[in-house]
Design a protein around this motif. Structure first.
Motif, PDB file in Angstrom:
ATOM      1  N   GLY A  59      25.251 -18.052  56.077  1.00 13.98           N
ATOM      2  CA  GLY A  59      26.108 -17.229  56.917  1.00 13.98           C
ATOM      3  C   GLY A  59      26.909 -17.970  57.958  1.00 13.98           C
ATOM      4  N   SER A  60      26.841 -19.296  57.941  1.00 16.27           N
ATOM      5  CA  SER A  60      27.550 -20.079  58.958  1.00 16.27           C
ATOM      6  C   SER A  60      29.018 -20.324  58.608  1.00 16.27           C
ATOM      7  CB  SER A  60      26.848 -21.427  59.153  1.00 16.27           C
ATOM      8  OG  SER A  60      26.946 -22.210  57.967  1.00 16.27           O
ATOM      9  N   GLY A  61      29.379 -20.093  57.354  1.00 20.47           N
ATOM     10  CA  GLY A  61      30.732 -20.417  56.910  1.00 20.47           C
ATOM     11  C   GLY A  61      30.879 -21.865  56.496  1.00 20.47           C
ATOM     12  N   GLU A  62      29.855 -22.671  56.759  1.00 19.17           N
ATOM     13  CA  GLU A  62      29.847 -24.081  56.366  1.00 19.17           C
ATOM     14  C   GLU A  62      28.800 -24.342  55.290  1.00 19.17           C
ATOM     15  OE1 GLU A  62      31.971 -26.391  57.360  1.00 19.17           O
ATOM     16  OE2 GLU A  62      33.030 -24.921  58.596  1.00 19.17           O
ATOM     17  N   ASP A  63      28.306 -23.289  54.674  1.00 17.49           N
ATOM     18  CA  ASP A  63      27.326 -23.447  53.604  1.00 17.49           C
ATOM     19  C   ASP A  63      28.034 -23.701  52.282  1.00 17.49           C
ATOM     20  OD1 ASP A  63      27.846 -20.641  52.415  1.00 17.49           O
ATOM     21  OD2 ASP A  63      27.339 -20.238  54.497  1.00 17.49           O
ATOM     22  N   VAL A  64      27.260 -23.973  51.239  1.00 13.11           N
ATOM     23  CA  VAL A  64      27.822 -24.355  49.943  1.00 13.11           C
ATOM     24  C   VAL A  64      28.647 -23.228  49.333  1.00 13.11           C
ATOM     25  CG1 VAL A  64      27.246 -25.049  47.582  1.00 13.11           C
ATOM     26  CG2 VAL A  64      25.954 -25.986  49.500  1.00 13.11           C
ATOM     27  N   LEU A  65      28.138 -21.999  49.378  1.00  9.13           N
ATOM     28  CA  LEU A  65      28.850 -20.880  48.765  1.00  9.13           C
ATOM     29  C   LEU A  65      30.202 -20.650  49.439  1.00  9.13           C
ATOM     30  CD1 LEU A  65      28.926 -18.526  46.779  1.00  9.13           C
ATOM     31  CD2 LEU A  65      27.743 -17.133  48.497  1.00  9.13           C
ATOM     32  N   SER A  66      30.228 -20.636  50.764  1.00 11.93           N
ATOM     33  CA  SER A  66      31.481 -20.397  51.489  1.00 11.93           C
ATOM     34  C   SER A  66      32.504 -21.482  51.196  1.00 11.93           C
ATOM     35  CB  SER A  66      31.201 -20.332  52.997  1.00 11.93           C
ATOM     36  OG  SER A  66      30.294 -19.297  53.310  1.00 11.93           O
ATOM     37  N   ALA A 215      40.911 -32.507  53.416  1.00 12.01           N
ATOM     38  CA  ALA A 215      41.836 -31.456  53.005  1.00 12.01           C
ATOM     39  C   ALA A 215      41.123 -30.159  52.651  1.00 12.01           C
ATOM     40  CB  ALA A 215      42.666 -31.931  51.808  1.00 12.01           C
ATOM     41  N   GLY A 216      39.997 -29.904  53.268  1.00 13.10           N
ATOM     42  CA  GLY A 216      39.291 -28.647  53.061  1.00 13.10           C
ATOM     43  C   GLY A 216      38.484 -28.607  51.783  1.00 13.10           C
ATOM     44  N   GLY A 217      37.646 -27.586  51.664  1.00 12.70           N
ATOM     45  CA  GLY A 217      36.854 -27.421  50.457  1.00 12.70           C
ATOM     46  C   GLY A 217      35.489 -28.063  50.562  1.00 12.70           C
ATOM     47  N   ILE A 218      34.830 -28.136  49.429  1.00 14.37           N
ATOM     48  CA  ILE A 218      33.427 -28.555  49.380  1.00 14.37           C
ATOM     49  C   ILE A 218      33.269 -30.078  49.344  1.00 14.37           C
ATOM     50  CG2 ILE A 218      33.093 -28.678  46.864  1.00 14.37           C
ATOM     51  CD1 ILE A 218      30.542 -26.967  47.317  1.00 14.37           C
ATOM     52  N   GLY A 219      34.380 -30.806  49.170  1.00 16.20           N
ATOM     53  CA  GLY A 219      34.303 -32.262  49.050  1.00 16.20           C
ATOM     54  C   GLY A 219      33.763 -32.943  50.283  1.00 16.20           C
ATOM     55  N   ALA A 220      34.108 -32.424  51.488  1.00 18.48           N
ATOM     56  CA  ALA A 220      33.629 -33.045  52.728  1.00 18.48           C
ATOM     57  C   ALA A 220      32.105 -32.979  52.805  1.00 18.48           C
ATOM     58  CB  ALA A 220      34.263 -32.349  53.924  1.00 18.48           C
ATOM     59  N   MET A 221      31.548 -31.817  52.476  1.00 14.41           N
ATOM     60  CA  MET A 221      30.089 -31.685  52.480  1.00 14.41           C
ATOM     61  C   MET A 221      29.455 -32.664  51.506  1.00 14.41           C
ATOM     62  SD  MET A 221      27.793 -28.420  51.349  1.00 14.41           S
ATOM     63  CE  MET A 221      28.318 -27.419  52.740  1.00 14.41           C
TER      64      MET A 221
END
Length: 260
Positions: A59-66, A215-221
């Motif tokens: 629910g943080s907005g920084e999780d994998v699903l979001s 540039a956004g998306g899941i790559g940074a994580m």
């Protein structure tokens, strides 16, 4: 003219292919293989067998699903931008639309070649400097690259389409614009739609890496998890990407089947 035996020709092709492989791999540093450890590899795989499921959604907005949803959205909007903006270049690049002028198609194809010469990561770095880090830079990076990729494929389909319906339209007095809407577009629309769906899938995979440069998306994580050797988090990210690509492949395949 000397005829070459088919068996000899096949042998020459095989020899040529082997020489090509040797030439391409000649300058590679194979000494790095000495550092490879099956034990370390097995240890990493074992660590990745325990994904951090708690990090999938919190629910943080920084999780994998979001972040995965954001990645899909980046790819979707980027592909939509590339699809719309490539159409003027398709009209410029198609030789069968400029039968009396060979220069204009060459210019159009050169522009498309230039646009697709650089990978999305290069465009992402450029647009991050222009609009700042975030998803919008990723959208622009994918959009510009897709202009070149889709423009090339659309042009090829335009040039090899059946001209009989076009000639029939001309025979009853239709002009160029009318033949475009009543003879060319109906014939090409199913093919173009299939190409767009295919490049949307490719865009999702590309958007998954754009986060590496901000540039956004899941790559940074993913890159942060790799740097921190957090194999459980890496596992859940990779698993989410695999499942997403699989589901999108099923969805786009279903749509393509309906368009046949």
């Amino acid at each position: 003219m000397v005829k070459i035996n088919p068996n000899v020709k096949k042998l020459l092709y095989i020899i040529g292919f082997i020489l090509l492989i040797w030439f391409c791999s000649y300058d590679l540093d194979w000494s790095s293989l000495s550092y490879f450890s099956w034990g370390s590899f097995a240890s990493i795989l074992k660590s990745m067998m325990s994904p951090e499921w708690s990090f999938f959604y919190n629910g943080s907005g920084e999780d994998v699903l979001s972040l995965m949803i954001m990645t899909v959205c980046i790819a979707f909007v980027g592909t939509a931008i590339g699809t719309v903006l490539c159409l003027p270049f398709v009209l410029l690049s198609s030789k069968n639309l400029w039968k009396k002028n060979k220069l204009i198609p060459r210019i159009g194809k050169f522009i498309l070649d230039a646009l697709r010469s650089f990978p999305e990561l290069v465009y992402a770095i450029i647009f991050i400097r222009v609009v700042g880090p975030g998803p919008f830079a990723g959208v622009l990076a994918i959009g510009v690259h897709q202009i070149g990729m889709l423009g090339k494929l659309f042009t090829e389909e335009m040039e090899k389409m059946d001209e009989v319906p076009v000639e029939a339209c001309h025979a009853v007095g239709a002009n160029g614009l009318q033949t475009l809407f009543y003879a060319r577009i109906p014939q090409l629309l199913p093919i173009y739609t299939s190409l767009i769906l295919n490049h949307f899938e490719i865009g999702v995979r590309s958007a998954s890496t754009l986060g590496l440069v901000g540039a956004g998306g899941i790559g940074a994580m993913l890159i942060f998890a790799i740097q921190g050797r957090r194999w459980g988090r890496i596992s859940i990210v990779l698993l989410t990407i695999i499942v997403t690509v699989f589901l999108l492949d099923m969805l786009t395949g279903y749509i393509r089947k309906k368009l046949r």
